[in-house]
Design an enzyme around this catalytic site. Structure first.
Site, mmCIF file in Angstrom:
data_model
loop_
_atom_site.group_PDB
_atom_site.id
_atom_site.type_symbol
_atom_site.label_atom_id
_atom_site.label_comp_id
_atom_site.label_asym_id
_atom_site.label_seq_id
_atom_site.Cartn_x
_atom_site.Cartn_y
_atom_site.Cartn_z
ATOM 1 N N ASP A 73 0.896 -1.358 0.034
ATOM 2 C CA ASP A 73 0.017 0.068 -0.101
ATOM 3 C C ASP A 73 0.836 1.260 -0.157
ATOM 4 O OD1 ASP A 73 -1.506 2.164 0.666
ATOM 5 O OD2 ASP A 73 -3.034 1.183 1.792
ATOM 6 N N TYR A 169 -10.264 14.965 -9.163
ATOM 7 C CA TYR A 169 -9.898 13.938 -10.226
ATOM 8 C C TYR A 169 -8.827 14.888 -11.023
ATOM 9 C CZ TYR A 169 -9.160 10.883 -14.140
ATOM 10 O OH TYR A 169 -8.915 10.073 -15.361
ATOM 11 N N LYS A 173 -4.535 14.382 -11.566
ATOM 12 C CA LYS A 173 -3.828 14.277 -12.537
ATOM 13 C C LYS A 173 -3.045 15.269 -13.172
ATOM 14 C CE LYS A 173 -5.935 10.255 -12.983
ATOM 15 N NZ LYS A 173 -4.947 9.201 -12.633
#
Length: 317
Positions: A73, A169, A173
Site C-alpha cells: 500500500d 480528479y 492528474k
C-alpha cells in the site's frame, strides 16, 4: 540482447490497466520488474475486480522478463520503505521507477460541483493518487542516486491544460504532471536521472471493457454507446511507450515534461498490440477543437535542449 536486459524496474499500481501493461512491456524488453499493488490472490482490494499482482508478475515473466510481485500500500510509508530495502537487498540497484498508483475510481464523484463533493472521498483520492507517488519517490529515488542514473515516470490522464470533469480528479492528474516537473528540477544536477510524465489516450482497460460489455475481440461494438471509443487504445500502447523511453539513451532531453502514448508511438515507431497507431490527440482536436498542452511553459523554458544545468542553486536563508 533485449534493450532492457539487466535492468531493474519498479511499477507501482501494477495490478491492472496501464500499470500491468507497463510492467509487461518492460518485461518484454528484458527487465526485472517489481509489480506492486494491494490486490493479491484471495484478497482483492478494489471492489470485485479479479486482477492481482501475482498474475501481473507471471505475465511479465511470460513476456520474457522476470516479474516479482510484492503487496504494497503506497500510502503506508513503512511498506514502501520495506519494498525499497528489498529491491536494494535483492538487486542492489533500480533503473526505472513508474508511479502509476491510482485507486480513485470509486472516489471521483463526476457530475457533482466542487461545493457538493465529499471531503473524505476527495482527501482519500489525493492521498492515493498523489501522496503515494511522493512517498514512493522519496524512498525509491535514493537507489537511483547511488548510481546517478535512471528514469522516473509519472503516469497521468491527459496532456492538456483542460479541465478533467471533477475537481479532485483534475487536481490529482495535473499534480502528477507537476510532480514530474518538480522532480526534474531538483534532479537537474543529476543529468543521469530523468523524471517525466506520460499519459495514455482513451484506454481500453479491463474495467473499461467490462463497463461497455465488450471484450478486446469485439471492442468496436462499444462505439454504439460511445463513438469516441473508436480512437481508443489498449494499455500496452502506453506500456510500449514507457519501454521505449527506458531504452532511449537520449531520454534526458525529455526531462520535466508530459508525453503521450500517441506522440511517442510516432517518434519511436512502435504500434499497439493490434498493429494500429491510434492518435487520441489528433482525434480530440478534430472532434472537439484545439487544446493547449499542460507543459507548454515548461517546454518553452528548455525547448532548445535538456533542462538548464547551470541554473542557480536554491536561495539560502
Amino acid at each position: 540482447m533485449k534493450p532492457l536486459e539487466g535492468q531493474v524496474a519498479l511499477v507501482t499500481g501494477a495490478t491492472r490497466g496501464a500499470g500491468r501493461a507497463i510492467a509487461c512491456s518492460l518485461g518484454e524488453a528484458g527487465a526485472t520488474v517489481y509489480c506492486t499493488g494491494r490486490s493479491v490472490r484471495g484478497r482483492p482490494a478494489t471492489g470485485q475486480r479479479p486482477e492481482t499482482i501475482e498474475e501481473t508478475a507471471e505475465r511479465v515473466t511470460a513476456a520474457g522478463g522476470h516479474g516479482i510481485a510484492v503487496q504494497v500500500d503506497h500510502t503506508v510509508e513503512e511498506q514502501v520503505e520495506a519494498l525499497c530495502a528489498q529491491i536494494r537487498r535483492e538487486h542492489g540497484k533500480l533503473d526505472v521507477l513508474v508511479n502509476d498508483v491510482w485507486g480513485g475510481d470509486e472516489l471521483a464523484e463526476f457530475g457533482e460541483p466542487f461545493w457538493k463533493l465529499s471531503m473524505p472521498k476527495g482527501k482519500l483520492l489525493l492521498e492515493r493518487a498523489v501522496t503515494s507517488h511522493i512517498v514512493t519517490s522519496r524512498h525509491a529515488v535514493p537507489i537511483l542516486l547511488e548510481r546517478d542514473r535512471g528514469l522516473i515516470v509519472e503516469v497521468t490522464d491527459g496532456d492538456s491544460f483542460g479541465y478533467r470533469g471533477n475537481l479532485f480528479y483534475d487536481l490529482a492528474k495535473m499534480s502528477v504532471i507537476r510532480l514530474a516537473f518538480a522532480m526534474a528540477w531538483e534532479l537537474r544536477r543529476h543529468p543521469g536521472i530523468t523524471a517525466l510524465a506520460i499519459t495514455p489516450g482513451f484506454l481500453r482497460s479491463e474495467a473499461m471493457l467490462d463497463g461497455f460489455g465488450v471484450t478486446e475481440g469485439n471492442w468496436r461494438d462499444a462505439t454504439a454507446k460511445d463513438p469516441h471509443f473508436i480512437a481508443s487504445e489498449t494499455p500496452f500502447f502506453v506500456g510500449r511507450a514507457v519501454a521505449a523511453l527506458a531504452a532511449d539513451p537520449n531520454v534526458a532531453a525529455k526531462a520535466g515534461r508530459v508525453f503521450s502514448s500517441w506522440d511517442l508511438a510516432r517518434e519511436y515507431g512502435f504500434t499497439d498490440v493490434d498493429g494500429r497507431q491510434p492518435h487520441w490527440g489528433e482525434y480530440f482536436e478534430k472532434t472537439f477543437g484545439p487544446y493547449r498542452k499542460a507543459d507548454e511553459a515548461a517546454y518553452a523554458s528548455w525547448r532548445d535542449g535538456p533542462m538548464d544545468l547551470a541554473a542557480p542553486d536554491w536561495p539560502k536563508e
